[in-house]
Design an enzyme around this catalytic site. Structure first.
Site, mmCIF file in Angstrom:
data_model
loop_
_atom_site.group_PDB
_atom_site.id
_atom_site.type_symbol
_atom_site.label_atom_id
_atom_site.label_comp_id
_atom_site.label_asym_id
_atom_site.label_seq_id
_atom_site.Cartn_x
_atom_site.Cartn_y
_atom_site.Cartn_z
ATOM 1 N N ASP A 120 0.876 -1.022 -0.112
ATOM 2 C CA ASP A 120 -0.081 0.270 -0.223
ATOM 3 C C ASP A 120 0.687 1.337 -0.156
ATOM 4 O O ASP A 120 2.233 1.246 0.494
ATOM 5 C CB ASP A 120 -1.425 0.082 0.834
ATOM 6 C CG ASP A 120 -2.410 1.253 1.632
ATOM 7 O OD1 ASP A 120 -2.415 1.470 -0.483
ATOM 8 O OD2 ASP A 120 -2.768 0.918 2.068
ATOM 9 N N HIS B 204 -8.577 -0.308 -9.348
ATOM 10 C CA HIS B 204 -8.297 0.542 -8.016
ATOM 11 C C HIS B 204 -6.337 1.249 -8.626
ATOM 12 O O HIS B 204 -7.019 2.929 -7.886
ATOM 13 C CB HIS B 204 -7.616 -0.094 -6.751
ATOM 14 C CG HIS B 204 -7.766 0.449 -6.035
ATOM 15 N ND1 HIS B 204 -8.984 0.739 -5.257
ATOM 16 C CD2 HIS B 204 -6.815 0.964 -5.057
ATOM 17 C CE1 HIS B 204 -8.172 2.160 -4.542
ATOM 18 N NE2 HIS B 204 -7.181 2.679 -4.347
#
Length: 321
Positions: free
Chosen positions: A159, A232
């Site tokens: 992330d 995404h």
């Protein structure tokens, strides 16, 4: 000294909070509301003006723990807390209703983003902070985050790969001449996402990679889809009408309680311009084109949503004047 007519927030030098602190091993995300009484507001001002000293008080025990705390102020509290005009883009989080999923809006007057290399430091800082605030505030959300292996979320992917670095950091996160009274501050958006890990883990890895837009093990960026469903990664990339890409700083952290089947990611985004994060969320929840929403939302539900502005340290200190 002669009275120049300037207000305290107009005289203080630019002194940003620790927005650019490196990803920590531990974090606490604390959102509170402040009671609407003169006593509660006075307590809040006193505590906020002493944040730098509180960090020193707790952090001196081990400077290597790199304790820090960023404070964000919500729109409604800003108007009660100070006569300073609010930042130009600041407003309460606007709910986004997509064809299937909703980015909910939840209360929040103050955000405390507490970070350190040791969980005992974030714990002790939060304890002393809440002791100081007392019954002036009500806790509406409290999440303890942790670094998961090599900065992965609980979905198994790295992330924050697209974060700005080096000299690009300030340009992406820090308000400048476009709003001189609030130069040095940052807009902050937070959301608590809860994951359906059982359903996610039943999805084949190639399908997971298609949803995210990166390979799972190597963290290699996959090409953007030319047609159909966007990943995404693509939906979260904001490019304006002139072709300029606008970055934000994510300091997301995983959290969870396996005994309660609770698994999640706490999203926190810092930005120079609030519209950048808002457009990102609109693309995720509504879709681009409309209806083609971010498929990560089929497995991750937004349980909270709040917007804040993190002013300069000097602004916080001036609240005690």
């Amino acid at each position: 000294m002669a009275n120049t007519g300037d207000q305290p927030w107009q005289r203080v030098p630019i002194d940003p909070q620790s927005v650019d602190a490196p990803l920590s091993r531990a974090a606490v995300f604390l959102v509170v509301t402040v009671s609407d009484t003169p006593e509660a507001l006075a307590t809040a001002k006193d505590v906020l003006s002493g944040m730098t000293d509180l960090v020193k008080t707790v952090g001196f025990r081990d400077l290597g723990a790199r304790l820090s705390c960023n404070v964000g102020i919500g729109f409604d509290l800003w108007r009660r807390l100070t006569d300073s005009p609010p930042p130009r883009e600041l407003h309460p989080f606007r709910e986004i209703v997509g064809p299937v999923h909703t980015a909910v809006s939840t209360p929040g007057d103050l955000l405390f983003h507490i970070r350190a290399e040791r969980g005992d430091f974030t714990f002790e800082f939060e304890r002393q902070l809440l002791d100081g605030l007392g019954d002036a505030v009500q806790v509406v959300d409290e999440v303890t985050g942790f670094r998961y292996f090599d900065a992965r979320d609980l979905l198994g992917f790295v992330d924050g790969t697209a974060n700005p670095a080096g000299g690009d950091m300030a340009g992406a996160t820090t308000v400048g001449d476009e709003d001189p009274e609030h130069a040095g501050g940052s807009y902050v958006v937070v959301q608590k996402y809860l994951h359906d890990l059982s359903s996610w883990n039943r999805l084949p890895v190639p399908s997971q990679e298609g949803v995210i837009g990166r390979t799972k093990v190597e963290n290699i960026e996959l090409p953007d889809a030319e047609h159909g469903q966007k990943s995404h990664k693509t939906l979260a990339t904001i490019v304006d009408e002139t072709g300029v890409e606008h970055e934000i700083l994510r300091d997301n952290m995983p959290f969870g309680r396996p005994g309660q089947a609770e698994f999640g990611t706490y999203f926190i985004g810092y930005s120079r311009a609030l519209w950048v994060i808002e457009r990102m969320l609109e693309r995720m929840f509504v879709g681009d084109p409309e209806g083609s929403y971010d498929r990560i939302l089929d497995f991750s539900t937004a349980a909270t949503g709040s917007t804040f502005f993190a002013p300069t340290r000097s602004f916080l200190e001036s609240l005690g004047d």
